[in-house]
Design a protein around this motif. Sequence first.
Motif, mmCIF file in Angstrom:
data_model
loop_
_atom_site.group_PDB
_atom_site.id
_atom_site.type_symbol
_atom_site.label_atom_id
_atom_site.label_comp_id
_atom_site.label_asym_id
_atom_site.label_seq_id
_atom_site.Cartn_x
_atom_site.Cartn_y
_atom_site.Cartn_z
ATOM 1 N N ALA A 164 0.889 -1.163 0.000
ATOM 2 C CA ALA A 164 0.000 0.000 0.000
ATOM 3 C C ALA A 164 0.923 1.208 0.000
ATOM 4 N N VAL A 165 1.202 1.744 -1.199
ATOM 5 C CA VAL A 165 2.264 2.727 -1.389
ATOM 6 C C VAL A 165 1.789 4.138 -1.050
ATOM 7 N N ALA A 166 2.563 4.824 -0.218
ATOM 8 C CA ALA A 166 2.273 6.226 0.094
ATOM 9 C C ALA A 166 2.503 7.079 -1.150
ATOM 10 N N HIS A 167 1.565 7.946 -1.471
ATOM 11 C CA HIS A 167 1.646 8.749 -2.698
ATOM 12 C C HIS A 167 2.749 9.794 -2.591
ATOM 13 N N ASP A 168 3.559 9.898 -3.636
ATOM 14 C CA ASP A 168 4.593 10.927 -3.741
ATOM 15 C C ASP A 168 4.872 11.124 -5.234
ATOM 16 N N ALA A 169 4.305 12.184 -5.814
ATOM 17 C CA ALA A 169 4.411 12.398 -7.259
ATOM 18 C C ALA A 169 5.840 12.628 -7.718
ATOM 19 N N ASN A 170 6.712 13.077 -6.825
ATOM 20 C CA ASN A 170 8.091 13.375 -7.198
ATOM 21 C C ASN A 170 9.045 12.193 -6.994
ATOM 22 N N ARG A 171 8.582 11.160 -6.337
ATOM 23 C CA ARG A 171 9.456 10.009 -6.072
ATOM 24 C C ARG A 171 8.712 8.714 -6.392
ATOM 25 N N PRO A 172 8.843 8.199 -7.614
ATOM 26 C CA PRO A 172 8.176 6.940 -7.951
ATOM 27 C C PRO A 172 8.638 5.815 -7.028
ATOM 28 N N PHE A 173 7.737 4.890 -6.777
ATOM 29 C CA PHE A 173 8.039 3.721 -5.957
ATOM 30 C C PHE A 173 8.244 2.541 -6.902
ATOM 31 N N VAL A 174 9.397 1.902 -6.831
ATOM 32 C CA VAL A 174 9.740 0.829 -7.757
ATOM 33 C C VAL A 174 10.085 -0.432 -6.974
ATOM 34 N N VAL A 175 9.483 -1.552 -7.395
ATOM 35 C CA VAL A 175 9.810 -2.857 -6.827
ATOM 36 C C VAL A 175 10.597 -3.637 -7.867
ATOM 37 N N ASP A 176 11.838 -3.932 -7.549
ATOM 38 C CA ASP A 176 12.687 -4.735 -8.417
ATOM 39 C C ASP A 176 12.544 -6.190 -7.978
ATOM 40 N N ALA A 177 11.991 -7.022 -8.861
ATOM 41 C CA ALA A 177 11.782 -8.435 -8.533
ATOM 42 C C ALA A 177 12.661 -9.347 -9.385
ATOM 43 N N GLY A 178 13.778 -8.830 -9.839
ATOM 44 C CA GLY A 178 14.700 -9.647 -10.630
ATOM 45 C C GLY A 178 14.376 -9.585 -12.109
ATOM 46 N N ASN A 179 13.392 -10.349 -12.551
ATOM 47 C CA ASN A 179 13.019 -10.373 -13.963
ATOM 48 C C ASN A 179 12.030 -9.273 -14.344
ATOM 49 N N THR A 180 11.365 -8.704 -13.348
ATOM 50 C CA THR A 180 10.366 -7.672 -13.620
ATOM 51 C C THR A 180 10.558 -6.493 -12.686
ATOM 52 N N THR A 182 8.153 -3.123 -11.090
ATOM 53 C CA THR A 182 6.819 -2.557 -10.916
ATOM 54 C C THR A 182 6.996 -1.130 -10.416
ATOM 55 N N GLU A 183 6.372 -0.166 -11.106
ATOM 56 C CA GLU A 183 6.551 1.244 -10.745
ATOM 57 C C GLU A 183 5.204 1.912 -10.517
ATOM 58 N N GLY A 206 -5.591 2.178 -7.853
ATOM 59 C CA GLY A 206 -4.640 2.998 -8.579
ATOM 60 C C GLY A 206 -4.238 2.406 -9.919
ATOM 61 N N LYS A 207 -3.014 2.722 -10.337
ATOM 62 C CA LYS A 207 -2.513 2.301 -11.640
ATOM 63 C C LYS A 207 -1.032 1.964 -11.490
ATOM 64 N N VAL A 208 -0.584 0.895 -12.163
ATOM 65 C CA VAL A 208 0.781 0.395 -11.991
ATOM 66 C C VAL A 208 1.402 0.116 -13.357
ATOM 67 N N ARG A 209 2.685 0.445 -13.478
ATOM 68 C CA ARG A 209 3.432 0.087 -14.688
ATOM 69 C C ARG A 209 4.246 -1.171 -14.402
ATOM 70 N N PHE A 210 4.010 -2.219 -15.186
ATOM 71 C CA PHE A 210 4.644 -3.528 -14.994
ATOM 72 C C PHE A 210 5.534 -3.797 -16.197
ATOM 73 N N GLU A 211 6.802 -4.133 -15.965
ATOM 74 C CA GLU A 211 7.748 -4.264 -17.064
ATOM 75 C C GLU A 211 8.598 -5.521 -16.919
ATOM 76 N N VAL A 212 8.841 -6.190 -18.047
ATOM 77 C CA VAL A 212 9.763 -7.330 -18.113
ATOM 78 C C VAL A 212 11.113 -6.796 -18.566
ATOM 79 N N LYS A 213 12.152 -7.020 -17.773
ATOM 80 C CA LYS A 213 13.458 -6.440 -18.078
ATOM 81 C C LYS A 213 14.054 -6.980 -19.372
#
Length: 321
Positions: A164-180, A182-183, A206-213
């Motif tokens: 449950a990510v605290a909102h901060d428009a100037n600092r994106p929250f990114v989860v690095d899970a190795g192969n993917t 999430t921002e 909300g809305k999430v950007r999910f990416e495969v490295k």
Amino acid sequence: MINVTPQLIEKYHLGQCTAAEREAVERWLADEEMEAFEPPQLRRDGDELTRLWTDMESRLPVEGGQAAGNLSHPAKRRWLPAVLLSGAAAVVAIILFLWPVGNDEAVPEAVPLSVLDVPPGRKAQLTLNDGTLVHLNGGSRLEYPEVFGEGTRLVKLVGEGFFAVAHDANRPFVVDAGNTTTEVLGTAFNLTAYPDESHTLLVEAGKVRFEVKSSDDTRIVNAGQGARWAKSGTLVPIAEIPRNRLAWKEGRLVFNNHRLAEIAVRLQRWYGVSVTIERPDLKTMTFTGSFAQAPLKTVMDDLAFVMQFHYRLSEKELIIF
């Protein structure tokens, strides 16, 4: 009369002068009336070079209550540091010592990371420095900074976590899970990223950007939807979050038409036991149901009744047959 030159001064310092040359140099150093010469030219800015010579002069040892370099003749005062030190090499060494190291920016100190390991059979909850709430499932590992900096808020996950990510428009929250990766800026989502499973993202709000490295395949996932990283390397959309899929963080074990082979993996993480299915035909049988804070024996009794199998349960081992 022997003419005192910079080269002769160098010979004097190196101990290579004749007796007559040595006498001439010492007479020149002692006599303020004698003609002075300019110090050797170095490839540095003039004002900065003057500052360096002055700085070096101030570092000379004091003799008789007066600095050795404090001579009345300006040219001698500029040259004497080179004479008192160890020749040209010493002059270079002092300049390197005093001169700032180019224009390179200082290397920032590494941000210390904390690590939370949750063993199978346990769950954990923590609040990060920015106010983000994290639930971790059994067999998960989270690396995170004690204090987030000014840029991206980056954490690393192995296993399963609900954020449950605290909102901060100037600092994106990114989860690095190795192969993917999430921002987000501020939202709530569940990410499953165990090493032996396809990574699955489920967005609750909300809305999430999910990416495969590896392929740069990117998908924007909205609330109530999800995406799964397939073995082919592409992202497969999930149109709707399965019912009660996120109930694990509340202590409820939910199965929605899961095969017994999949259930066995969940039981291993949930209860911290090893599970062996001895009958291959049982692995594809499916089960739907939920358990709230139930002991493993209660879960197994229900599964055995529905699927018609037997099991043996010890402290750390479950055998299904």
